[in-house]
Scaffold this motif. Sequence first.
Motif, PDB file in Angstrom:
ATOM      1  N   PHE A  49     -54.685  60.003 -15.904  1.00  0.00           N
ATOM      2  CA  PHE A  49     -54.833  59.218 -14.606  1.00  0.00           C
ATOM      3  C   PHE A  49     -55.833  59.775 -13.688  1.00  0.00           C
ATOM      4  O   PHE A  49     -56.985  59.086 -13.321  1.00  0.00           O
ATOM      5  N   LEU A  50     -55.580  61.214 -13.504  1.00  0.00           N
ATOM      6  CA  LEU A  50     -56.875  61.658 -12.729  1.00  0.00           C
ATOM      7  C   LEU A  50     -58.074  61.751 -13.308  1.00  0.00           C
ATOM      8  O   LEU A  50     -59.055  61.566 -12.462  1.00  0.00           O
ATOM      9  N   THR A  51     -58.370  61.932 -14.443  1.00  0.00           N
ATOM     10  CA  THR A  51     -59.333  62.020 -15.327  1.00  0.00           C
ATOM     11  C   THR A  51     -59.994  60.716 -15.271  1.00  0.00           C
ATOM     12  O   THR A  51     -61.330  60.352 -14.922  1.00  0.00           O
ATOM     13  N   ARG A  52     -59.242  59.635 -15.248  1.00  0.00           N
ATOM     14  CA  ARG A  52     -59.965  58.211 -15.316  1.00  0.00           C
ATOM     15  C   ARG A  52     -60.327  58.101 -13.820  1.00  0.00           C
ATOM     16  O   ARG A  52     -61.310  57.169 -13.504  1.00  0.00           O
ATOM     17  N   LEU A  53     -59.693  58.396 -12.948  1.00  0.00           N
ATOM     18  CA  LEU A  53     -60.004  58.175 -11.399  1.00  0.00           C
ATOM     19  C   LEU A  53     -60.992  58.859 -11.158  1.00  0.00           C
ATOM     20  O   LEU A  53     -61.841  58.303 -10.217  1.00  0.00           O
ATOM     21  N   MET A  54     -61.425  60.023 -11.741  1.00  0.00           N
ATOM     22  CA  MET A  54     -62.657  60.737 -11.235  1.00  0.00           C
ATOM     23  C   MET A  54     -63.893  60.145 -11.877  1.00  0.00           C
ATOM     24  O   MET A  54     -65.056  60.647 -11.457  1.00  0.00           O
ATOM     25  N   ALA A  55     -63.894  59.747 -12.930  1.00  0.00           N
ATOM     26  CA  ALA A  55     -64.951  59.140 -13.837  1.00  0.00           C
ATOM     27  C   ALA A  55     -65.641  57.781 -13.066  1.00  0.00           C
ATOM     28  O   ALA A  55     -65.220  57.259 -12.507  1.00  0.00           O
TER      29      ALA A  55
END
Length: 55
Positions: A49-55
């Motif tokens: 979730f955090l990876t996709r949020l930052m992308a």
Amino acid sequence: MPVLAKKILTWLFVGFLVFFIAFRPDGAADLVETIGGLLMAIAQGIGDFLTRLMA
């Protein structure tokens, strides 16, 4: 909840854990493995979730 009741419940829980580990080591190991797998899945989901949020 009174302090004495919390102490009694805590000691009962600890006693149950010791009993469970001593007399059902396979079951205790399976339980720990299941809980560990669940925690890893949760951590992986949060990481994704955090990876996709930052992308």
